[in-house]
Each structure stands twice: as C-alpha cells, then as structure tokens.
Write an enzyme that holds these catalytic residues in place. Sequence first.
Site, PDB file in Angstrom:
ATOM      1  N   SER A 120       0.826  -1.212   0.000  1.00  0.00           N
ATOM      2  CA  SER A 120       0.000   0.000   0.000  1.00  0.00           C
ATOM      3  C   SER A 120       0.859   1.260   0.000  1.00  0.00           C
ATOM      4  O   SER A 120       2.016   1.249   0.427  1.00  0.00           O
ATOM      5  CB  SER A 120      -0.906   0.025   1.231  1.00  0.00           C
TER       6      SER A 120
HETATM    7  N1  SAH Z   1      -0.922  -4.950   4.096  1.00  0.00           N
HETATM    8  C1  SAH Z   1      -0.238  -5.214   2.847  1.00  0.00           C
HETATM    9  C2  SAH Z   1      -1.099  -4.789   1.669  1.00  0.00           C
HETATM   10  C3  SAH Z   1      -1.165  -5.866   0.677  1.00  0.00           C
HETATM   11  S1  SAH Z   1      -2.411  -5.730  -0.563  1.00  0.00           S
HETATM   12  C4  SAH Z   1       1.130  -4.564   2.804  1.00  0.00           C
HETATM   13  O1  SAH Z   1       1.455  -3.761   3.685  1.00  0.00           O
HETATM   14  O2  SAH Z   1       1.920  -4.865   1.905  1.00  0.00           O
HETATM   15  C5  SAH Z   1      -3.688  -6.749   0.092  1.00  0.00           C
HETATM   16  C6  SAH Z   1      -3.319  -8.179   0.404  1.00  0.00           C
HETATM   17  O3  SAH Z   1      -4.525  -8.818   0.850  1.00  0.00           O
HETATM   18  C7  SAH Z   1      -2.817  -9.018  -0.773  1.00  0.00           C
HETATM   19  O4  SAH Z   1      -1.596  -9.611  -0.436  1.00  0.00           O
HETATM   20  C8  SAH Z   1      -3.923 -10.062  -0.977  1.00  0.00           C
HETATM   21  O5  SAH Z   1      -3.445 -11.321  -1.419  1.00  0.00           O
HETATM   22  C9  SAH Z   1      -4.508 -10.156   0.417  1.00  0.00           C
HETATM   23  N2  SAH Z   1      -5.870 -10.669   0.502  1.00  0.00           N
HETATM   24  C10 SAH Z   1      -6.920 -10.429  -0.334  1.00  0.00           C
HETATM   25  N3  SAH Z   1      -8.025 -11.088   0.100  1.00  0.00           N
HETATM   26  C11 SAH Z   1      -7.668 -11.736   1.242  1.00  0.00           C
HETATM   27  C12 SAH Z   1      -8.351 -12.604   2.149  1.00  0.00           C
HETATM   28  N4  SAH Z   1      -9.636 -12.949   1.974  1.00  0.00           N
HETATM   29  N5  SAH Z   1      -7.662 -13.081   3.208  1.00  0.00           N
HETATM   30  C13 SAH Z   1      -6.360 -12.769   3.421  1.00  0.00           C
HETATM   31  N6  SAH Z   1      -5.657 -11.981   2.592  1.00  0.00           N
HETATM   32  C14 SAH Z   1      -6.295 -11.464   1.511  1.00  0.00           C
END
Ligand code: SAH
Length: 218
Positions: free
Chosen positions: A67
Amino acid sequence: MRRYEDNYKQKGLRKQLVDSIRQKGITDENVLAAINNIPRHYFLDTAFEGIAYEDRAFPIGEGQTISQPYTVAYQTQLLDVKPFEKVLEIGTGSAYQACVLGELKVNLYTIERQKKLFDLVKTFPYKSKYPTIKFFYGDGYEGLPTYAPFDKILVTAAAPAIPEKLLKQLKTGGKMVIPVGAQDVQRMLRITKTGADEYQEDVFDDFSFVPMLTGKKG
Ligand code: SAH
C-alpha cells in the site's frame, strides 16, 4: 542472498516521505515515527529501491501491491492502537503494514490468502525484529476464531461489504478499520463495537485497494 542496507540517502528520503505524509494530514506522531523507522525499500524488489520512498503503491508479485505509505499511515491512525493490544490484520502482503503495527508494539495476528506471498514473508529476515507478529495462511473472511476476540481489526484489501464473521471477532469497545466498496473506489469505514450486537459506523475518505477475495490460493 540479498544484502539489506539502510544508508543515509535512504534515511533522508524516508524523512522527506514522513514530512509529506504529515502535510497530507496525518497527525499521530507514533505512526509517523513508525514509518520513519522502517526501511520500506527492504519490502520491495531491488528494482524499486530507488523509488521506494515515493508516496505510492508498488507491485509485490502475484498481482498484489504494497500500500501507499499515506494509506498505511491513515489506516493505522484510525485504528488507534495501544501497546499490547491484540490486533488482527487481513492481507499481510509484503508485511510492511504488519511491521508498522509491530513498531507500535501490538500483539499482531496477520493473515494472507496467497501461499506464495505467505511463503515469501516467512523468509524475510527483517520481520524477526518484531517477535510480536504471528503470520497465518488462510482466508481473512474467516478471521481467526481460535484467537478471537480482538481489540482491533485492520483490513488492507477492498471488501465488497463488511464481513460478518470479522464483526463477531471484535471485543466490545473494539474497532475495525476497513475499506468498503466495489471495484475501483472504496470508502474507509471505522466500525466500533458498542455492545454485544451493536455497532457504530464512522465514514472517512475514499481509497483504492486491491480486492479482498474469498478462499485461499495455493
Ligand atoms: N498490508 C499489505 C497490503 C497488501 S495488498 C502490505 O502492507 O503490503 C492486500 C493483500 O490482501 C494481498 O496480499 C492479498 O493477497 C490479500 N488478501 C486479499 N483477500 C484476502 C483474504 N480474503 N484473506 C487474506 N488476505 C487477503
């Protein structure tokens, strides 16, 4: 084996990034200090090292992103965590947000649904700086019933609606920060559990997250 190094140039760029996030309206000094302390370039492919301190999202593989720092700061400020609180994060991704919460000394449980990203984070040496973070491979829609209830829940992917099971895993008085909406744009919500089955909803700004998807991906 990658060498991790945090030099003066990177520290300087990071300070500028923190200043720019402050100018955009983030006021929580603990959150700003956490961003200032974490070498964001460690979380990115070496190809992005030179631009790691721009205030934008970057790809981390598997169609996912780390993000934007402003967004991380915004969500963390809304979550309003205290040391030792029990916090659940949905969407570990690069673990950058997880480490920001680690800096704030919370007891963090973070879930990732994509096995490749989960495995990558397991081999990431920087995370050992935060022994209070526990990593899980699973579907965030299910939460972590074994470890519930949580003081706070942070969702870092776009949910089409507020997941019921997560609401149930909040303590009374607890808060959940979650971007809710379809496809391109989501509205940041903060839900406060005010009673056994009572919730207060506060509405904040619009953001754009990758979708929260159902089920695990092996
Ligand atoms: N917090 C992360 C942001 C990653 S983007 C960071 O700081 O880098 C969002 C993430 O959520 C992705 O890696 C995606 O695979 C995950 N995601 C999406 N749906 C999800 C779910 N149902 N359960 C767990 N993770 C999920």
